[in-house]
Design a protein around this motif. Structure first.
Motif, short mmCIF file in Angstrom:
data_model
loop_
_atom_site.label_atom_id
_atom_site.label_comp_id
_atom_site.label_asym_id
_atom_site.label_seq_id
_atom_site.Cartn_x
_atom_site.Cartn_y
_atom_site.Cartn_z
N PRO A 6 -43.05 -53.94 -5.55
CA PRO A 6 -42.07 -52.93 -5.14
C PRO A 6 -41.12 -53.45 -4.06
O PRO A 6 -39.94 -53.09 -4.05
CB PRO A 6 -42.94 -51.78 -4.61
N GLU A 7 -41.61 -54.29 -3.16
CA GLU A 7 -40.75 -54.86 -2.12
C GLU A 7 -39.68 -55.76 -2.72
O GLU A 7 -38.53 -55.76 -2.28
CB GLU A 7 -41.58 -55.63 -1.08
N GLU A 8 -40.05 -56.54 -3.71
CA GLU A 8 -39.08 -57.41 -4.37
C GLU A 8 -38.02 -56.60 -5.11
O GLU A 8 -36.84 -56.95 -5.10
CB GLU A 8 -39.78 -58.36 -5.34
N ILE A 9 -38.45 -55.52 -5.72
CA ILE A 9 -37.51 -54.65 -6.44
C ILE A 9 -36.55 -54.01 -5.44
O ILE A 9 -35.33 -53.98 -5.67
CB ILE A 9 -38.27 -53.58 -7.25
N ARG A 10 -37.07 -53.53 -4.31
CA ARG A 10 -36.21 -52.93 -3.28
C ARG A 10 -35.22 -53.95 -2.73
O ARG A 10 -34.04 -53.64 -2.54
CB ARG A 10 -37.06 -52.36 -2.15
N SER A 12 -34.09 -56.56 -4.28
CA SER A 12 -33.11 -56.83 -5.33
C SER A 12 -32.07 -55.71 -5.38
O SER A 12 -30.87 -55.97 -5.52
CB SER A 12 -33.82 -56.96 -6.67
N ILE A 13 -32.52 -54.48 -5.24
CA ILE A 13 -31.60 -53.34 -5.25
C ILE A 13 -30.65 -53.42 -4.07
O ILE A 13 -29.44 -53.22 -4.21
CB ILE A 13 -32.37 -52.01 -5.26
N GLU A 14 -31.16 -53.74 -2.89
CA GLU A 14 -30.30 -53.85 -1.70
C GLU A 14 -29.30 -54.99 -1.85
O GLU A 14 -28.15 -54.87 -1.45
CB GLU A 14 -31.16 -54.03 -0.45
N ALA A 15 -29.74 -56.11 -2.43
CA ALA A 15 -28.82 -57.23 -2.65
C ALA A 15 -27.71 -56.83 -3.62
O ALA A 15 -26.53 -57.17 -3.42
CB ALA A 15 -29.58 -58.44 -3.17
N ASN A 16 -28.08 -56.09 -4.67
CA ASN A 16 -27.09 -55.62 -5.63
C ASN A 16 -26.11 -54.65 -4.97
O ASN A 16 -24.91 -54.69 -5.24
CB ASN A 16 -27.76 -54.96 -6.83
N ARG A 17 -26.61 -53.78 -4.09
CA ARG A 17 -25.73 -52.84 -3.39
C ARG A 17 -24.74 -53.58 -2.50
O ARG A 17 -23.56 -53.23 -2.44
CB ARG A 17 -26.56 -51.88 -2.54
N ALA A 18 -25.23 -54.58 -1.80
CA ALA A 18 -24.35 -55.35 -0.91
C ALA A 18 -23.28 -56.08 -1.73
O ALA A 18 -22.10 -56.09 -1.35
CB ALA A 18 -25.17 -56.35 -0.10
N GLN A 19 -23.68 -56.67 -2.84
CA GLN A 19 -22.72 -57.37 -3.69
C GLN A 19 -21.71 -56.39 -4.28
O GLN A 19 -20.51 -56.68 -4.37
CB GLN A 19 -23.46 -58.10 -4.81
N LEU A 20 -22.16 -55.21 -4.64
CA LEU A 20 -21.27 -54.19 -5.18
C LEU A 20 -20.27 -53.74 -4.12
O LEU A 20 -19.08 -53.54 -4.42
CB LEU A 20 -22.07 -53.00 -5.69
N ALA A 21 -20.70 -53.59 -2.89
CA ALA A 21 -19.80 -53.19 -1.81
C ALA A 21 -18.71 -54.23 -1.59
O ALA A 21 -17.53 -53.89 -1.41
CB ALA A 21 -20.58 -52.97 -0.53
N VAL A 22 -19.07 -55.50 -1.62
CA VAL A 22 -18.08 -56.57 -1.46
C VAL A 22 -17.10 -56.56 -2.62
O VAL A 22 -15.89 -56.67 -2.43
CB VAL A 22 -18.80 -57.94 -1.34
N SER A 23 -17.61 -56.40 -3.83
CA SER A 23 -16.74 -56.37 -5.01
C SER A 23 -15.80 -55.18 -4.97
O SER A 23 -14.63 -55.28 -5.32
CB SER A 23 -17.58 -56.31 -6.29
N LEU A 24 -16.30 -54.04 -4.52
CA LEU A 24 -15.48 -52.84 -4.43
C LEU A 24 -14.38 -53.00 -3.39
O LEU A 24 -13.23 -52.62 -3.63
CB LEU A 24 -16.35 -51.64 -4.09
N ASP A 25 -14.69 -53.60 -2.25
CA ASP A 25 -13.66 -53.85 -1.24
C ASP A 25 -12.58 -54.79 -1.77
O ASP A 25 -11.38 -54.57 -1.55
CB ASP A 25 -14.28 -54.43 0.03
N ARG A 26 -12.99 -55.82 -2.47
CA ARG A 26 -12.02 -56.76 -3.05
C ARG A 26 -11.15 -56.06 -4.09
O ARG A 26 -9.93 -56.25 -4.13
CB ARG A 26 -12.76 -57.94 -3.69
N LEU A 27 -11.76 -55.23 -4.91
CA LEU A 27 -11.02 -54.50 -5.93
C LEU A 27 -10.02 -53.54 -5.30
O LEU A 27 -8.87 -53.44 -5.75
CB LEU A 27 -11.98 -53.73 -6.83
#
Length: 75
Positions: A6-10, A12-27
């Motif tokens: 469960p810690e690895e899944i969490r 991974s989710i947080e890493a995906n959220r951070a990457q999504l935030a960066v992509s959204l700012d760039r967009l």
């Protein structure tokens, strides 16, 4: 996926959220640049001027042609 804790899944989710935030700012930045009509006019000024001249010529010619048709009908 069955071997992840469960810690690895969490994590991974947080890493995906951070990457999504960066992509959204760039967009957002790219959209702001693309939709800035003043910048687009300056960048494409020769094309805009040619288009405006052509539109004016066509509209003026169309109005003159319509006026000529109406003048002919009155005679």
């Amino acid at each position: 996926m069955a071997d992840r804790s469960p810690e690895e899944i969490r994590a991974s989710i947080e890493a995906n959220r951070a990457q999504l935030a960066v992509s959204l700012d760039r967009l957002r930045g790219e959209v702001a640049v693309i939709t800035d009509w003043r910048r687009q006019l300056v960048r494409h000024q020769p094309q805009v001027m040619a288009g405006a001249a052509a539109a004016g010529f066509l509209i003026g010619g169309g109005l003159a042609a319509i006026g000529g048709v109406f003048r002919r009908r009155r005679r």
